[in-house]
Motif scaffolding. Sequence first.
Motif, PDB file in Angstrom:
ATOM      1  N   LYS A 192      71.972  65.922  77.491  1.00  0.00           N
ATOM      2  CA  LYS A 192      71.176  64.956  78.235  1.00  0.00           C
ATOM      3  C   LYS A 192      70.459  65.625  79.405  1.00  0.00           C
ATOM      4  N   LEU A 193      71.173  66.528  80.108  1.00  0.00           N
ATOM      5  CA  LEU A 193      70.560  67.219  81.244  1.00  0.00           C
ATOM      6  C   LEU A 193      69.403  68.092  80.785  1.00  0.00           C
ATOM      7  N   LEU A 194      69.586  68.796  79.657  1.00  0.00           N
ATOM      8  CA  LEU A 194      68.504  69.632  79.131  1.00  0.00           C
ATOM      9  C   LEU A 194      67.297  68.799  78.740  1.00  0.00           C
ATOM     10  N   ASN A 195      67.550  67.637  78.131  1.00  0.00           N
ATOM     11  CA  ASN A 195      66.437  66.752  77.760  1.00  0.00           C
ATOM     12  C   ASN A 195      65.669  66.295  78.997  1.00  0.00           C
ATOM     13  N   ARG A 199      61.759  67.149  79.938  1.00  0.00           N
ATOM     14  CA  ARG A 199      60.733  66.143  80.240  1.00  0.00           C
ATOM     15  C   ARG A 199      60.059  66.448  81.578  1.00  0.00           C
ATOM     16  N   ARG A 200      60.882  66.878  82.551  1.00  0.00           N
ATOM     17  CA  ARG A 200      60.300  67.205  83.862  1.00  0.00           C
ATOM     18  C   ARG A 200      59.356  68.401  83.780  1.00  0.00           C
ATOM     19  N   VAL A 201      59.746  69.415  82.970  1.00  0.00           N
ATOM     20  CA  VAL A 201      58.881  70.587  82.811  1.00  0.00           C
ATOM     21  C   VAL A 201      57.549  70.182  82.202  1.00  0.00           C
ATOM     22  N   ILE A 202      57.603  69.334  81.177  1.00  0.00           N
ATOM     23  CA  ILE A 202      56.362  68.880  80.537  1.00  0.00           C
ATOM     24  C   ILE A 202      55.510  68.091  81.524  1.00  0.00           C
ATOM     25  N   SER A 203      56.183  67.220  82.300  1.00  0.00           N
ATOM     26  CA  SER A 203      55.433  66.429  83.293  1.00  0.00           C
ATOM     27  C   SER A 203      54.777  67.333  84.316  1.00  0.00           C
ATOM     28  N   ASN A 204      55.521  68.314  84.792  1.00  0.00           N
ATOM     29  CA  ASN A 204      54.951  69.250  85.779  1.00  0.00           C
ATOM     30  C   ASN A 204      53.766  70.019  85.204  1.00  0.00           C
ATOM     31  N   LYS A 205      53.899  70.433  83.921  1.00  0.00           N
ATOM     32  CA  LYS A 205      52.787  71.150  83.298  1.00  0.00           C
ATOM     33  C   LYS A 205      51.543  70.280  83.224  1.00  0.00           C
TER      34      LYS A 205
END
Length: 229
Positions: A192-195, A199-205
């Motif tokens: 769950k933490l990795l997911n 998502r945060r990495v994608i949002s930041n990108k």
Amino acid sequence: MSSETFERLKETVGSFVVDYKNRVSRKLKSAQTSNEESERLLAETERSIESAYRNLQGMEREVSVAPAEFRTMMNAKLRSLQRDVDTINREVKSVRTNQSIARGGGYPGSSSIYDPRADIATLEERQRQQVMFGTDVLNRASESVLRTQRVAAENEEIGVEILGELGTQREQLQRTSRKLDETKAELSKSRKLLNTMQRRVISNKLLLMGIILFEVIILLAVIYIKFIK
């Protein structure tokens, strides 16, 4: 299966019976056989009959101590040989008596022919032997029971040890199962933490790409205003 001793005695008696029927009997009944040859054959056959009866007694002993499932077969072989030996004994007695009468030696019944039944098979001797056989059987049975009890005790000890080991292994398996459940729960949390991080990495990108695109638009607008106009 019968014992080796029984089979050996059976072969010995059987060989005597076959030899008598195929060789000795014809010579005793042949008119060409001399008196000396006939006397020699009778003496040899009488000794062989005595030996055969002793061997038959040995076979009886083997039958008495044999396992119950083999006694019927062994008894059948024994009785068949006994009948053959009895028949040979009667024939030899008849020949001996006829020769005695022919030589003037008396009438049937006055001959001193060897009688193995009277010599080695008296009632008292047979009873004593039966008691000895019974005692031997009981001793063997007692020894067998003792061996069985020892084996049972050893098996019981081994069973207790195995149960103890199984109990220990069960506890170890239960602890391992609990650890696996805990590990599974930890893995679920990590997933769950990795997911969430993904998502945060994608949002930041996406956000970074939007900012860059916005800055490019502003830069193009400044260049257009400043140099084109």
